[in-house]
Design an enzyme around this catalytic site. Structure first.
Site, PDB file in Angstrom:
ATOM      1  N   TYR A   1      -1.283 -25.357  13.415  1.00 15.19           N
ATOM      2  CA  TYR A   1      -0.943 -26.576  13.038  1.00 15.19           C
ATOM      3  C   TYR A   1       0.156 -26.308  12.194  1.00 15.19           C
ATOM      4  CZ  TYR A   1      -4.904 -28.328  16.030  1.00 15.19           C
ATOM      5  OH  TYR A   1      -5.252 -28.968  16.962  1.00 15.19           O
TER       6      TYR A   1
ATOM      7  N   LEU B   1      -8.184 -30.321  23.340  1.00 12.98           N
ATOM      8  CA  LEU B   1      -8.580 -29.253  24.129  1.00 12.98           C
ATOM      9  C   LEU B   1      -8.074 -29.045  25.460  1.00 12.98           C
ATOM     10  CD1 LEU B   1     -12.070 -30.641  25.648  1.00 12.98           C
ATOM     11  CD2 LEU B   1     -10.475 -32.147  24.485  1.00 12.98           C
TER      12      LEU B   1
END
Length: 258
Positions: A238, A196
């Site tokens: 990703y 985060l």
């Protein structure tokens, strides 16, 4: 527990409560064989990274007469070949920029050190995560194999000038703006959790840098199988960092109460 990856091309995503796993949740495994790393205190060989996904997991086991026995895999390096080169620095400046009013901001990456759980809770609030008990947050951090953080340090330009002259540097403000952590068996496997970044710092590539630095640190410790979980809208993010969904048809699975 879900991930919130941040990149220059993605906006803030909000995870569902930790005890719920949506059907569009994906398991990803690190598979980029050309990922650049600096070797640490041991000489790493690329054979492990080039092996099939399960080969390195099974490398310490052999079946004999319907039984499974633990065997010691051959050493990857002779004692006399061991390198003494240190691992990545525990802490270093990732970004430094001049702001208005003569202030200088440094974004500092750290792969060690402690995190104030109240600071982490405040960061989770900013990205929209549901609150979790502070006791459990502290336990999760304590039991993690590695915790990587990004801190913003604000100081005046005069402090920077005086530090160059040898005087003590006075930090005006230090704020937690990013975090990612990894759990591991300390030998073969690691899983990345809780990525985060403060919404005020999103869109600057800090989430990408955070994940890349964490992966490098894990690879330096000879952890070759790295996995994470991602919502469907950030799978591409990703994959661009070298992660692969469902390698060789292997899928991550979850159990949760009906």
């Amino acid at each position: 527990m879900l991930l919130i990856p941040i990149s220059s091309s993605s906006s803030s995503s909000i995870s569902p409560p930790p005890n719920s796993y949506p059907s569009n949740h994906h398991s990803l495994f690190f598979s980029n064989l050309t990922f650049p790393i600096q070797h640490g205190s041991r000489k790493l060989k690329t054979l492990r990274l080039r092996a099939n996904f399960w080969e390195s997991i099974r490398s310490g086991f052999v079946k004999n007469n319907n039984s499974t026995q633990l065997v010691e895999p051959p050493s990857i390096v002779n004692d006399e070949e061991e390198e003494t080169e240190p691992l990545l620095p525990v802490e270093f400046t990732l970004v430094e920029r001049n702001l208005e009013d003569g202030l200088v901001e440094e974004i500092i990456f750290s792969s060690g050190g402690e995190i104030d759980v109240y600071d982490l809770q405040g960061l989770c609030d900013k990205v929209g995560w549901p609150r979790r008990p502070l006791v459990k947050l502290a336990a999760a951090l304590k039991n993690s194999y590695m915790v990587a953080t990004l801190h913003s340090v604000m100081k005046s330009s005069s402090d920077s000038d005086s530090s160059e002259g040898g005087d003590g540097e006075k930090q005006q403000e230090k704020k937690l703006i990013g975090m990612a952590r990894a759990t591991s068996d300390h030998a073969f496997n690691a899983t990345i959790w809780d990525v985060l970044v403060d919404p005020e710092y999103q869109g600057q590539g800090l989430g990408k840098a955070l994940v890349e630095k964490l992966v490098r640190a894990l690879l330096q410790r000879d952890i070759g199988n790295i996995s994470l979980f991602a919502d469907s809208q950030v799978v591409d993010f990703y994959q661009n960092l070298g992660f692969e969904a469902d390698p060789e048809g292997i899928k991550g699975m979850f159990w949760y109460p009906k």
